[in-house]
Design a protein around this motif. Structure first.
Motif, PDB file in Angstrom:
ATOM      1  N   GLN A 157     -12.151   1.306   1.112  1.00 47.62           N
ATOM      2  CA  GLN A 157     -11.682   2.317   0.155  1.00 47.62           C
ATOM      3  C   GLN A 157     -12.216   2.029  -1.244  1.00 47.62           C
ATOM      4  N   VAL A 158     -12.569   3.093  -1.935  1.00 45.26           N
ATOM      5  CA  VAL A 158     -12.925   3.028  -3.348  1.00 45.26           C
ATOM      6  C   VAL A 158     -11.947   3.922  -4.093  1.00 45.26           C
ATOM      7  N   ASN A 159     -11.198   3.344  -5.018  1.00 40.12           N
ATOM      8  CA  ASN A 159     -10.188   4.089  -5.775  1.00 40.12           C
ATOM      9  C   ASN A 159     -10.691   4.259  -7.206  1.00 40.12           C
ATOM     10  N   GLY A 160     -10.951   5.507  -7.587  1.00 41.50           N
ATOM     11  CA  GLY A 160     -11.421   5.795  -8.933  1.00 41.50           C
ATOM     12  C   GLY A 160     -10.319   5.890  -9.973  1.00 41.50           C
ATOM     13  N   ILE A 161      -9.064   5.715  -9.536  1.00 42.95           N
ATOM     14  CA  ILE A 161      -7.872   5.647 -10.393  1.00 42.95           C
ATOM     15  C   ILE A 161      -7.454   7.002 -10.962  1.00 42.95           C
ATOM     16  N   ASP A 162      -8.395   7.788 -11.503  1.00 40.94           N
ATOM     17  CA  ASP A 162      -8.035   9.067 -12.129  1.00 40.94           C
ATOM     18  C   ASP A 162      -9.106  10.106 -11.813  1.00 40.94           C
ATOM     19  N   SER A 163      -8.720  11.173 -11.130  1.00 44.62           N
ATOM     20  CA  SER A 163      -9.685  12.203 -10.728  1.00 44.62           C
ATOM     21  C   SER A 163      -9.853  13.293 -11.781  1.00 44.62           C
ATOM     22  N   THR A 164      -9.092  13.234 -12.872  1.00 51.06           N
ATOM     23  CA  THR A 164      -9.130  14.299 -13.872  1.00 51.06           C
ATOM     24  C   THR A 164      -9.891  13.924 -15.137  1.00 51.06           C
ATOM     25  N   ARG A 165     -10.140  12.649 -15.334  1.00 48.89           N
ATOM     26  CA  ARG A 165     -10.850  12.220 -16.538  1.00 48.89           C
ATOM     27  C   ARG A 165     -11.663  10.971 -16.234  1.00 48.89           C
ATOM     28  N   ASP A 166     -12.631  10.713 -17.086  1.00 52.07           N
ATOM     29  CA  ASP A 166     -13.427   9.494 -16.953  1.00 52.07           C
ATOM     30  C   ASP A 166     -12.611   8.296 -17.417  1.00 52.07           C
ATOM     31  N   CYS A 167     -12.645   7.229 -16.646  1.00 46.72           N
ATOM     32  CA  CYS A 167     -11.973   5.997 -17.040  1.00 46.72           C
ATOM     33  C   CYS A 167     -12.768   4.827 -16.471  1.00 46.72           C
ATOM     34  N   PRO A 168     -12.687   3.654 -17.076  1.00 47.43           N
ATOM     35  CA  PRO A 168     -13.491   2.520 -16.619  1.00 47.43           C
ATOM     36  C   PRO A 168     -12.885   1.767 -15.440  1.00 47.43           C
ATOM     37  N   GLU A 169     -11.628   2.067 -15.071  1.00 43.65           N
ATOM     38  CA  GLU A 169     -10.956   1.310 -14.012  1.00 43.65           C
ATOM     39  C   GLU A 169     -11.364   1.817 -12.626  1.00 43.65           C
ATOM     40  N   PHE A 170     -11.451   0.892 -11.669  1.00 42.75           N
ATOM     41  CA  PHE A 170     -11.653   1.251 -10.270  1.00 42.75           C
ATOM     42  C   PHE A 170     -11.255   0.074  -9.386  1.00 42.75           C
ATOM     43  N   ASP A 171     -10.931   0.379  -8.135  1.00 42.98           N
ATOM     44  CA  ASP A 171     -10.547  -0.636  -7.154  1.00 42.98           C
ATOM     45  C   ASP A 171     -11.494  -0.584  -5.961  1.00 42.98           C
ATOM     46  N   LEU A 172     -11.790  -1.732  -5.400  1.00 43.28           N
ATOM     47  CA  LEU A 172     -12.560  -1.827  -4.163  1.00 43.28           C
ATOM     48  C   LEU A 172     -11.701  -2.529  -3.129  1.00 43.28           C
ATOM     49  N   MET A 173     -11.507  -1.875  -1.986  1.00 40.89           N
ATOM     50  CA  MET A 173     -10.694  -2.465  -0.917  1.00 40.89           C
ATOM     51  C   MET A 173     -11.582  -2.748   0.298  1.00 40.89           C
ATOM     52  N   PHE A 174     -11.549  -4.001   0.752  1.00 36.66           N
ATOM     53  CA  PHE A 174     -12.325  -4.427   1.908  1.00 36.66           C
ATOM     54  C   PHE A 174     -11.400  -4.781   3.068  1.00 36.66           C
ATOM     55  N   GLU A 175     -12.001  -5.150   4.185  1.00 39.84           N
ATOM     56  CA  GLU A 175     -11.210  -5.517   5.360  1.00 39.84           C
ATOM     57  C   GLU A 175     -10.276  -6.682   5.068  1.00 39.84           C
ATOM     58  N   ASN A 176     -10.731  -7.598   4.233  1.00 37.30           N
ATOM     59  CA  ASN A 176      -9.973  -8.838   4.023  1.00 37.30           C
ATOM     60  C   ASN A 176      -9.374  -8.975   2.623  1.00 37.30           C
ATOM     61  N   GLY A 177      -9.285  -7.870   1.876  1.00 38.02           N
ATOM     62  CA  GLY A 177      -8.673  -7.964   0.558  1.00 38.02           C
ATOM     63  C   GLY A 177      -9.170  -6.871  -0.368  1.00 38.02           C
TER      64      GLY A 177
END
Length: 210
Positions: free
Chosen positions: A87-107
């Motif tokens: 999974q790739v989480n862009g945090i906010d779909s309505t505006r540009d922001c620098p935060e994001f998450d990367l989810m892998f099989e092991n963490g």
């Protein structure tokens, strides 16, 4: 030479890979790491890099690379195949922001990019690469601006131009018998130009939308 050009030259070219994208990041929540685990080397800069092997069938990797303060060398810390990305989480779909998450099989990891534009370019190239190289069980991209996931975005063209330009430049210069160092310099310059083009295109697209 820029940090990303140096990164590509030091980490990926020696392994017969080409770097498709890289984003400078820092953690949103700091992990408590023992002094010995870092080698006692102090502050460092972290990059998340996307690369593909030149050998067929192509393999695509996400690699966490660190550069410690006062050092010109880079250290690989972690590496995942793109198939391990869930999974790739862009945090906010309505505006540009620098935060994001990367989810892998092991963490998973929670990141803040150097800028919103840098994060957006990286996420879009990552999405385009997943669509191209993963036949099934593609990772989910959630909370991402629609511009990042569009099929006809100019940034997708930029992503392809990075790979194509680097590969063609290397082949052409090698055929003419140029030295490896010159090849690396030229391909690094072309990669930087394509990355700058992608970031500029993203900013223009956002202004036009507004």
């Amino acid at each position: 030479m820029s940090a990303k050009s140096a990164l590509n030259k030091a980490v990926f070219l020696p392994n017969d890979e080409r770097m498709l994208a890289a984003v400078q990041v820092r953690r949103r929540t700091k992990k408590k790491i023992p002094f010995l685990a870092t080698g006692g080397q102090g502050d460092y800069t972290t990059f998340i890099c996307l690369s593909v092997t030149n050998k067929k069938p192509a393999q695509v990797f996400l690699t966490k690379v660190k550069q410690f303060e006062g050092s010109s060398s880079f250290v690989r810390r972690s590496q995942w195949t793109i198939g391990q990305l869930r999974q790739v989480n862009g945090i906010d779909s309505t505006r540009d922001c620098p935060e994001f998450d990367l989810m892998f099989e092991n963490g998973s990891d929670q990141w803040i990019a150097g800028s919103a534009g840098e994060k957006c370019v990286f996420v879009q190239i990552l999405h385009h690469t997943c669509q191209r190289y993963i036949p099934e069980r593609k990772p989910d991209f959630i909370n991402c601006h629609s511009k990042l996931l569009g099929g006809n975005s100019i940034l997708h063209e930029a992503a392809d131009s990075v790979s194509s330009a680097v590969q063609k430049a290397s082949q052409a210069l090698n055929e003419r018998g140029e030295r490896l160092g010159h090849v690396e310099e030229k391909t690094g310059q072309m990669m930087n130009s394509a990355q700058h083009f992608a970031e500029t295109a993203h900013k223009l697209a956002m202004k036009h939308k507004c």
